[in-house]
Structures are given as structure tokens and as C-alpha cells.
Scaffold this active site. Structure first.
Site, PDB file in Angstrom:
ATOM      1  N   GLY A   8      -0.406   4.520  -2.445  1.00 34.80           N
ATOM      2  CA  GLY A   8       0.439   3.320  -2.368  1.00 34.80           C
ATOM      3  C   GLY A   8      -0.112   2.316  -1.369  1.00 34.80           C
ATOM      4  CG  LEU A  10      -3.456  -1.926  -3.405  1.00 32.05           C
ATOM      5  CD1 LEU A  10      -3.945  -2.497  -4.733  1.00 32.05           C
ATOM      6  CD2 LEU A  10      -4.392  -2.353  -2.278  1.00 32.05           C
ATOM      7  N   GLY A  11       0.886  -1.575  -1.163  1.00 32.98           N
ATOM      8  CA  GLY A  11       2.279  -1.972  -0.959  1.00 32.98           C
ATOM      9  C   GLY A  11       2.489  -2.624   0.402  1.00 32.98           C
ATOM     10  CD  GLN A  12       7.404  -4.536   3.791  1.00 36.35           C
ATOM     11  OE1 GLN A  12       8.088  -3.586   3.439  1.00 36.35           O
ATOM     12  NE2 GLN A  12       7.852  -5.460   4.622  1.00 36.35           N
ATOM     13  NE  ARG A  36       0.811  -2.319 -11.306  1.00 33.68           N
ATOM     14  CZ  ARG A  36       1.055  -3.556 -10.927  1.00 33.68           C
ATOM     15  NH1 ARG A  36       0.138  -4.482 -11.063  1.00 33.68           N
ATOM     16  NH2 ARG A  36       2.220  -3.895 -10.398  1.00 33.68           N
ATOM     17  CG  ASN A  54       0.363   7.587 -11.363  1.00 29.00           C
ATOM     18  OD1 ASN A  54       1.221   8.056 -10.620  1.00 29.00           O
ATOM     19  ND2 ASN A  54       0.652   6.985 -12.501  1.00 29.00           N
ATOM     20  CE1 TYR A 143      12.875   4.827  -0.923  1.00 31.36           C
ATOM     21  CE2 TYR A 143      14.706   4.039   0.399  1.00 31.36           C
ATOM     22  CZ  TYR A 143      13.358   4.277   0.252  1.00 31.36           C
ATOM     23  OH  TYR A 143      12.490   3.953   1.263  1.00 31.36           O
ATOM     24  CE  LYS A 147      11.193   7.675   0.666  1.00 29.32           C
ATOM     25  NZ  LYS A 147       9.783   7.988   0.867  1.00 29.32           N
TER      26      LYS A 147
HETATM   27  C1  AKB Z   1      14.746  -0.266   1.295  1.00 32.90           C
HETATM   28  O1  AKB Z   1      15.485  -1.217   1.615  1.00 32.90           O
HETATM   29  O2  AKB Z   1      14.868   0.381   0.241  1.00 32.90           O
HETATM   30  C2  AKB Z   1      13.656   0.158   2.268  1.00 32.90           C
HETATM   31  C3  AKB Z   1      14.140   1.226   3.177  1.00 32.90           C
HETATM   32  C4  AKB Z   1      15.066   0.908   4.269  1.00 32.90           C
HETATM   33  O3  AKB Z   1      13.765   2.354   3.029  1.00 32.90           O
HETATM   34  N1  AKB Z   1      13.217  -0.973   3.010  1.00 32.90           N
END
Ligand code: AKB
Length: 316
Positions: A8, A10-12, A36, A54, A143, A147
Site C-alpha cells: 500500500g 502509494l496511499g496517504q 497498481r 496485491n 473497518y 482492525k
Molecule cells: C479513517 O477515518 O477511516 C482513518 C482512521 C482513523 O483509521 N483515517
């Protein structure tokens, strides 16, 4: 010597952490990877080795680890909170199956693994203020579920197989190089772009909603500090609360107004992202990170605003 694979990249976070790691460990020792090639990242791709990987493809991941004799995997490939709610199945696949593949190849090839967690591991039953390091974790987003499960899985691989797993519970990150990709805290990045471009911003997060945040240079320092920390001092290996500031939209607007007095903030609240924000802490207690590996952020809200506006202005 570390030989690091960043997924990952190329992400933030990845686009800045990869540069930070290359400065510290040498460009040849940090392999950037992404599922990619994305336009706009030519600098990063050309400043060292880059591979298309990937994380959901276990074989491709394992081949890359073997090809470069990797001994440390920094796993940043993830689907964030807001986009996760649009496609929970994809979020599970990338965040869980991807992490499982990373941990399995680490077990087989004897690698250390660094995977960030998030404030998203907390939920409505968690104490909201000064949220403790060890507390109730009942998130209600996919998410957050991935996590929490990821924190536990990393702990499991450490205890069962001795894989050196480490991680941070990151707050919202603010940066000027690469935009975040679909999180709930993204408003705190967009507001700076709009302040410079239009001198006004419409927030999708409601007035009074406080969340933990951090400026990217502090986050990069935190990653490298934890990566380098003495393992004997780490009690919480995979899930250190870390924060630098806690603010609501009106607080960041007030900070921007000190530099751009005409700046105006209004609200068009997005119910999905607001519900996510309401389930997260107002502010976390990060004393375990401070005690176990010396965490100490450098930027508060006003220092971040000053630097962010100056850097972004030059960029835009
Ligand atoms: C999000 O907002 O999903 C992320 C995080 C706090 O994990 N920036």
C-alpha cells in the site's frame, strides 16, 4: 540490516513513510509496492525499487518477499472506514485476508511485521474521553471489526510463532502529499485544501465532534520509533494508542482563521460518516506508548496548521 517491503506504498501513509524509510535504511533496502501503479507517484516509484503486489494474492506476496530477501513487512494496504461501509466484503478481503497472507509469509520467511491499527477499534461502549489503552472494543464498522481482529491476529502470531509483530492505533492523519482514501477523518485534510482554494469549507462532520488527529511527520516518526523500539520494553506490541491532538471541525477552522481570517466553515453532515465519528473516542490516553517506547508528538493544532498551509500553498 533491514530489508523492508511496504504494501500500500502509494496511499496517504505509504507515500510518505516509504520516503522516510528510504532516508533511514537506504533506497535499495525499501521495496515499495501497490496493487497498481497510480499516476502522480512517479517520484516515489523511481526513487527506489517498486513492485506490483496485491496483498490478497498470497503467492505474489511470497514471491516478492523471497525475491528481495525481505525481513520486515510494513503492511499499509487497507480499506478505510467510510469506503469500507460501501463494500464490507472488499474491506474484509483486503484488511483480513491480506493481513493473514502477510503474517503467513512472515512466519515462513522469518520477517517482522508492522501493521497499523486505528481509533476505529473502539465503539459506542468504549469510554469516550481519555480512552484507555486496554478497554472495551466493540466497533460497529467493518473497518473497526477488521482492525480489532487484526490486532488479535498479530498478537497470536507473536505468541504462537514468535513473529515480531508491532502496530499503532492511529488517529486521523493530516498530510499534504497524498490525499487520504475514504476515511471518516478525511475532512481534516480537505479543509486545508479548500481554505487555500476557496476560503471556505463545508464539513461532512458535525460541529462539536471531537476526534484524535496527528500530523503526518509525527506519524512517520512514530512508525520508525516503534519499529526500532527495544522488544523487551514492549508490553502492548500491536495496538499502541497514539495521538497528538483532539479537535472538532470548529477548532480546526479557528486555527485556520488565525492565518486566513476570511475563512468560513459551514456544515452538510453525512449521516454515515457522522455515525462512525460518533462511535469513536473524543481523545485517547497514549501513556503506554510514551512509557514503553518514548512516544512524544511535535505538532499541536496551530503548529500543524501553519506548516500544512505553507507546504500546501507551495504545492498547489
Ligand atoms: C479513517 O477515518 O477511516 C482513518 C482512521 C482513523 O483509521 N483515517
Amino acid at each position: 540490516m533491514r530489508k523492508i517491503l511496504v504494501t500500500g506504498a502509494l496511499g496517504q501513509i505509504g507515500s510518505e513513510l516509504t520516503r522516510g524509510l528510504r532516508e533511514r535504511y537506504g533506497a535499495a533496502n525499501v521495496i515499495a509496492s501497490s496493487r497498481r501503479i497510480k499516476p502522480g507517484h512517479e517520484d516515489l516509484i523511481e526513487s527506489g525499487v517498486f513492485e506490483v503486489v496485491n496483498v490478497t494474492d498470497a503467492q505474489q506476496l511470497a514471491e516478492t518477499v523471497r525475491k528481495y530477501k525481505i525481513n520486515t513487512i510494513v503492511n499499509l494496504a487497507a480499506v478505510l472506514s467510510a469506503v469500507g461501509e460501501e463494500n464490507p466484503q472488499r474491506a474484509w478481503n483486503v484488511n483480513m485476508n491480506g493481513l493473514y497472507n502477510v503474517l503467513e509469509v512472515a512466519r515462513e520467511e522469518n520477517c517482522a511485521v508492522f501493521t497499523p491499527s486505528s481509533i476505529a477499534v473502539f465503539g459506542l461502549l468504549t469510554p469516550k474521553d481519555n480512552t484507555p489503552q486496554d478497554t472495551i472494543q466493540r466497533p460497529n464498522t467493518i473497518y473497526g471489526v477488521t482492525k480489532v481482529a487484526g490486532e488479535l491476529l498479530c498478537d497470536y502470531y507473536f505468541h504462537k510463532y514468535g513473529v515480531d509483530t508491532r502496530g499503532l492505533r492511529l488517529p486521523g492523519l493530516i498530510s499534504y502529499q497524498t490525499l487520504p482514501g475514504g476515511g471518516t477523518t478525511d475532512y481534516a485534510v480537505h479543509i486545508y485544501y479548500e481554505a487555500l482554494k476557496h476560503k471556505k469549507y463545508t464539513s461532512f462532520i458535525a460541529q462539536g465532534t471531537k476526534m484524535d488527529m496527528m500530523y503526518m511527520p509525527d506519524a512517520i516518526d512514530a512508525f520508525i520509533q516503534l519499529l526500532e523500539a527495544d522488544p523487551n520494553k514492549l508490553i502492548h506490541r500491536n495496538a499502541f494508542n497514539v495521538t497528538a491532538m483532539s479537535f472538532a471541525p470548529e477548532d480546526i477552522a479557528a486555527s485556520i482563521k488565525k492565518i486566513i481570517p476570511e475563512f468560513e466553515l459551514d456544515y452538510a453532515v453525512d449521516p454515515v460518516r457522522q455515525a462512525i465519528a460518533d462511535s469513536w473516542p473524543n481523545s485517547m490516553d497514549d501513556s503506554a506508548a510514551r512509557e514503553q517506547w518514548g512516544w512524544e508528538p511535535k505538532y499541536d493544532l496551530d503548529a500543524m496548521t501553519k506548516d500544512m498551509l505553507a507546504k500546501l500553498k507551495a504545492r498547489l
